[in-house]
Design a protein around this motif. Structure first.
Motif, PDB file in Angstrom:
ATOM      1  N   LEU A   1      30.658  37.501  39.100  1.00  0.00           N
ATOM      2  CA  LEU A   1      31.686  36.463  39.000  1.00  0.00           C
ATOM      3  C   LEU A   1      32.771  36.841  37.995  1.00  0.00           C
ATOM      4  O   LEU A   1      33.967  36.664  38.267  1.00  0.00           O
ATOM      5  N   SER A   2      32.364  37.369  36.846  1.00  0.00           N
ATOM      6  CA  SER A   2      33.364  37.734  35.831  1.00  0.00           C
ATOM      7  C   SER A   2      34.239  38.878  36.320  1.00  0.00           C
ATOM      8  O   SER A   2      35.450  38.902  36.055  1.00  0.00           O
ATOM      9  N   THR A   3      33.671  39.817  37.078  1.00  0.00           N
ATOM     10  CA  THR A   3      34.460  40.935  37.605  1.00  0.00           C
ATOM     11  C   THR A   3      35.435  40.468  38.663  1.00  0.00           C
ATOM     12  O   THR A   3      36.599  40.891  38.672  1.00  0.00           O
ATOM     13  N   ILE A   4      34.980  39.601  39.561  1.00  0.00           N
ATOM     14  CA  ILE A   4      35.881  39.071  40.587  1.00  0.00           C
ATOM     15  C   ILE A   4      37.023  38.307  39.931  1.00  0.00           C
ATOM     16  O   ILE A   4      38.199  38.477  40.288  1.00  0.00           O
ATOM     17  N   LEU A   5      36.685  37.488  38.939  1.00  0.00           N
ATOM     18  CA  LEU A   5      37.709  36.733  38.216  1.00  0.00           C
ATOM     19  C   LEU A   5      38.684  37.676  37.504  1.00  0.00           C
ATOM     20  O   LEU A   5      39.904  37.494  37.570  1.00  0.00           O
ATOM     21  N   ALA A   6      38.157  38.697  36.842  1.00  0.00           N
ATOM     22  CA  ALA A   6      39.010  39.662  36.144  1.00  0.00           C
ATOM     23  C   ALA A   6      39.908  40.408  37.124  1.00  0.00           C
ATOM     24  O   ALA A   6      41.099  40.619  36.850  1.00  0.00           O
ATOM     25  N   THR A   7      39.368  40.787  38.269  1.00  0.00           N
ATOM     26  CA  THR A   7      40.157  41.521  39.262  1.00  0.00           C
ATOM     27  C   THR A   7      41.300  40.665  39.784  1.00  0.00           C
ATOM     28  O   THR A   7      42.444  41.125  39.865  1.00  0.00           O
ATOM     29  N   PHE A   8      41.017  39.411  40.099  1.00  0.00           N
ATOM     30  CA  PHE A   8      42.085  38.511  40.541  1.00  0.00           C
ATOM     31  C   PHE A   8      43.115  38.306  39.429  1.00  0.00           C
ATOM     32  O   PHE A   8      44.316  38.259  39.685  1.00  0.00           O
ATOM     33  N   GLY A   9      42.635  38.176  38.186  1.00  0.00           N
ATOM     34  CA  GLY A   9      43.554  38.026  37.060  1.00  0.00           C
ATOM     35  C   GLY A   9      44.437  39.245  36.868  1.00  0.00           C
ATOM     36  O   GLY A   9      45.630  39.130  36.563  1.00  0.00           O
ATOM     37  N   LEU A  10      43.860  40.434  37.058  1.00  0.00           N
ATOM     38  CA  LEU A  10      44.637  41.672  36.950  1.00  0.00           C
ATOM     39  C   LEU A  10      45.653  41.771  38.073  1.00  0.00           C
ATOM     40  O   LEU A  10      46.809  42.155  37.844  1.00  0.00           O
TER      41      LEU A  10
ATOM     42  N   LEU B   1      30.091  34.379  19.454  1.00  0.00           N
ATOM     43  CA  LEU B   1      29.951  35.597  20.254  1.00  0.00           C
ATOM     44  C   LEU B   1      30.968  35.632  21.388  1.00  0.00           C
ATOM     45  O   LEU B   1      31.424  36.698  21.782  1.00  0.00           O
ATOM     46  N   ALA B   2      31.354  34.479  21.903  1.00  0.00           N
ATOM     47  CA  ALA B   2      32.358  34.426  22.967  1.00  0.00           C
ATOM     48  C   ALA B   2      33.694  34.981  22.467  1.00  0.00           C
ATOM     49  O   ALA B   2      34.378  35.715  23.181  1.00  0.00           O
ATOM     50  N   GLY B   3      34.050  34.647  21.246  1.00  0.00           N
ATOM     51  CA  GLY B   3      35.289  35.170  20.670  1.00  0.00           C
ATOM     52  C   GLY B   3      35.262  36.683  20.529  1.00  0.00           C
ATOM     53  O   GLY B   3      36.258  37.367  20.766  1.00  0.00           O
ATOM     54  N   VAL B   4      34.103  37.201  20.174  1.00  0.00           N
ATOM     55  CA  VAL B   4      33.945  38.658  20.066  1.00  0.00           C
ATOM     56  C   VAL B   4      34.097  39.289  21.436  1.00  0.00           C
ATOM     57  O   VAL B   4      34.746  40.321  21.598  1.00  0.00           O
ATOM     58  N   ALA B   5      33.511  38.667  22.465  1.00  0.00           N
ATOM     59  CA  ALA B   5      33.605  39.199  23.827  1.00  0.00           C
ATOM     60  C   ALA B   5      35.051  39.241  24.294  1.00  0.00           C
ATOM     61  O   ALA B   5      35.472  40.176  24.971  1.00  0.00           O
ATOM     62  N   ILE B   6      35.843  38.243  23.926  1.00  0.00           N
ATOM     63  CA  ILE B   6      37.253  38.235  24.296  1.00  0.00           C
ATOM     64  C   ILE B   6      37.995  39.355  23.573  1.00  0.00           C
ATOM     65  O   ILE B   6      38.815  40.056  24.149  1.00  0.00           O
ATOM     66  N   ALA B   7      37.678  39.546  22.308  1.00  0.00           N
ATOM     67  CA  ALA B   7      38.394  40.551  21.517  1.00  0.00           C
ATOM     68  C   ALA B   7      38.235  41.953  22.081  1.00  0.00           C
ATOM     69  O   ALA B   7      39.183  42.721  22.142  1.00  0.00           O
ATOM     70  N   VAL B   8      37.036  42.294  22.501  1.00  0.00           N
ATOM     71  CA  VAL B   8      36.799  43.683  22.903  1.00  0.00           C
ATOM     72  C   VAL B   8      37.068  43.939  24.389  1.00  0.00           C
ATOM     73  O   VAL B   8      37.347  45.064  24.771  1.00  0.00           O
ATOM     74  N   ALA B   9      37.023  42.934  25.219  1.00  0.00           N
ATOM     75  CA  ALA B   9      37.398  43.062  26.626  1.00  0.00           C
ATOM     76  C   ALA B   9      36.647  44.169  27.358  1.00  0.00           C
ATOM     77  O   ALA B   9      37.182  45.231  27.615  1.00  0.00           O
ATOM     78  N   LEU B  10      35.398  43.914  27.703  1.00  0.00           N
ATOM     79  CA  LEU B  10      34.595  44.922  28.393  1.00  0.00           C
ATOM     80  C   LEU B  10      34.772  44.915  29.916  1.00  0.00           C
ATOM     81  O   LEU B  10      34.818  45.971  30.537  1.00  0.00           O
ATOM     82  N   VAL B  11      34.855  43.757  30.528  1.00  0.00           N
ATOM     83  CA  VAL B  11      34.930  43.691  31.985  1.00  0.00           C
ATOM     84  C   VAL B  11      36.305  44.076  32.534  1.00  0.00           C
ATOM     85  O   VAL B  11      36.369  44.796  33.534  1.00  0.00           O
ATOM     86  N   PRO B  12      37.425  43.654  31.933  1.00  0.00           N
ATOM     87  CA  PRO B  12      38.715  44.044  32.512  1.00  0.00           C
ATOM     88  C   PRO B  12      38.939  45.557  32.660  1.00  0.00           C
ATOM     89  O   PRO B  12      39.458  45.982  33.690  1.00  0.00           O
ATOM     90  N   PRO B  13      38.514  46.395  31.695  1.00  0.00           N
ATOM     91  CA  PRO B  13      38.663  47.832  31.962  1.00  0.00           C
ATOM     92  C   PRO B  13      37.805  48.314  33.137  1.00  0.00           C
ATOM     93  O   PRO B  13      38.236  49.172  33.909  1.00  0.00           O
ATOM     94  N   LEU B  14      36.607  47.746  33.286  1.00  0.00           N
ATOM     95  CA  LEU B  14      35.773  48.116  34.429  1.00  0.00           C
ATOM     96  C   LEU B  14      36.407  47.664  35.745  1.00  0.00           C
ATOM     97  O   LEU B  14      36.397  48.410  36.730  1.00  0.00           O
ATOM     98  N   ALA B  15      36.953  46.453  35.749  1.00  0.00           N
ATOM     99  CA  ALA B  15      37.635  45.959  36.947  1.00  0.00           C
ATOM    100  C   ALA B  15      38.848  46.838  37.266  1.00  0.00           C
ATOM    101  O   ALA B  15      39.103  47.162  38.425  1.00  0.00           O
ATOM    102  N   THR B  16      39.567  47.250  36.228  1.00  0.00           N
ATOM    103  CA  THR B  16      40.720  48.134  36.420  1.00  0.00           C
ATOM    104  C   THR B  16      40.281  49.482  36.985  1.00  0.00           C
ATOM    105  O   THR B  16      40.940  50.046  37.867  1.00  0.00           O
ATOM    106  N   ALA B  17      39.170  50.007  36.487  1.00  0.00           N
ATOM    107  CA  ALA B  17      38.641  51.275  37.012  1.00  0.00           C
ATOM    108  C   ALA B  17      38.287  51.130  38.492  1.00  0.00           C
ATOM    109  O   ALA B  17      38.584  52.015  39.303  1.00  0.00           O
ATOM    110  N   GLY B  18      37.672  50.011  38.861  1.00  0.00           N
ATOM    111  CA  GLY B  18      37.348  49.758  40.265  1.00  0.00           C
ATOM    112  C   GLY B  18      38.598  49.638  41.118  1.00  0.00           C
ATOM    113  O   GLY B  18      38.629  50.107  42.260  1.00  0.00           O
ATOM    114  N   ILE B  19      39.633  49.021  40.571  1.00  0.00           N
ATOM    115  CA  ILE B  19      40.914  48.922  41.274  1.00  0.00           C
ATOM    116  C   ILE B  19      41.484  50.327  41.500  1.00  0.00           C
ATOM    117  O   ILE B  19      41.976  50.652  42.585  1.00  0.00           O
ATOM    118  N   GLY B  20      41.382  51.171  40.479  1.00  0.00           N
ATOM    119  CA  GLY B  20      41.854  52.552  40.614  1.00  0.00           C
ATOM    120  C   GLY B  20      41.104  53.288  41.712  1.00  0.00           C
ATOM    121  O   GLY B  20      41.710  54.023  42.506  1.00  0.00           O
TER     122      GLY B  20
END
Length: 193
Positions: free
Chosen positions: A8-17, A121-140
């Protein structure tokens, strides 16, 4: 639950990207469950607990594969979308990104070690952004653009290693172990960094 949240987070990130929407990408970061297994991996590395290391590694690998495949297939379904500013921002990692990952690793370990701070911990997760780079790699991958894939994957790996090292050293500083038990693994991670 972990795989479902990852999907779900990846699909959301991909649509956001695709939509070039920072708000949607941030929402995906909040939903992403990757930070917990990375922090567990750091603790396993510090204490030399092979069971914790292996289970965390499996979860991280599973999450990475789910994210790459989900964004890849979504890109195949919607191939005409242009490279947005949100995507572009994730394909040119630099030392600032490494600094963010290191500080996030320290914050995540500190937050995880204190029950009264777990909500942060949610704030830390936002700061480092782990899923958006993975979603971007999948888009590539889906677009057949190797530069997008490699740049985004490099950002993810930078974040992963920065968090792991910083969290391991933070746990050691907080007294969770008097020494790093698996020194070879730690030096290997430092060398990769």
């Amino acid at each position: 639950i972990y795989v479902n949240l990852m999907l779900l987070s990846t699909i959301l990130a991909t649509f956001g990207l695709f939509a070039n929407s920072s708000a949607v990408v941030i929402g995906a970061m909040l939903l992403a469950p990757l930070m917990s297994p990375i922090i567990s991996f750091s603790m396993g590395l510090l204490r030399g607990e092979m069971l914790l290391l292996n289970s965390s590694f499996v979860k991280i690998t599973m999450g990475v594969l789910v994210a790459l495949f989900a964004s890849f297939f979504l890109t195949l379904l919607i191939p005409q979308v242009n490279i947005s500013d949100e995507i572009e921002a994730r394909i040119h990692p630099n030392l600032i990104d490494l600094g963010v990952a290191i500080i996030s690793g320290i914050a995540a370990a500190y937050t995880k070690s204190r029950k009264d701070l777990m909500s942060n911990l949610a704030g830390v997760a936002i700061a480092v952004a782990l899923v958006p780079p993975l979603a971007t790699a999948g888009i590539g991958l889906g677009r057949g653009e190797l530069i997008v894939f490699i740049g985004a994957l490099l950002l993810f790996i930078t974040n992963l290693i920065g968090i792991t090292i910083a969290a391991t050293l933070t746990f050691q500083f907080l007294g969770y172990s008097n020494t790093v038990k698996n020194k070879k693994a730690m030096w290997f991670i430092v060398a990769i960094l």
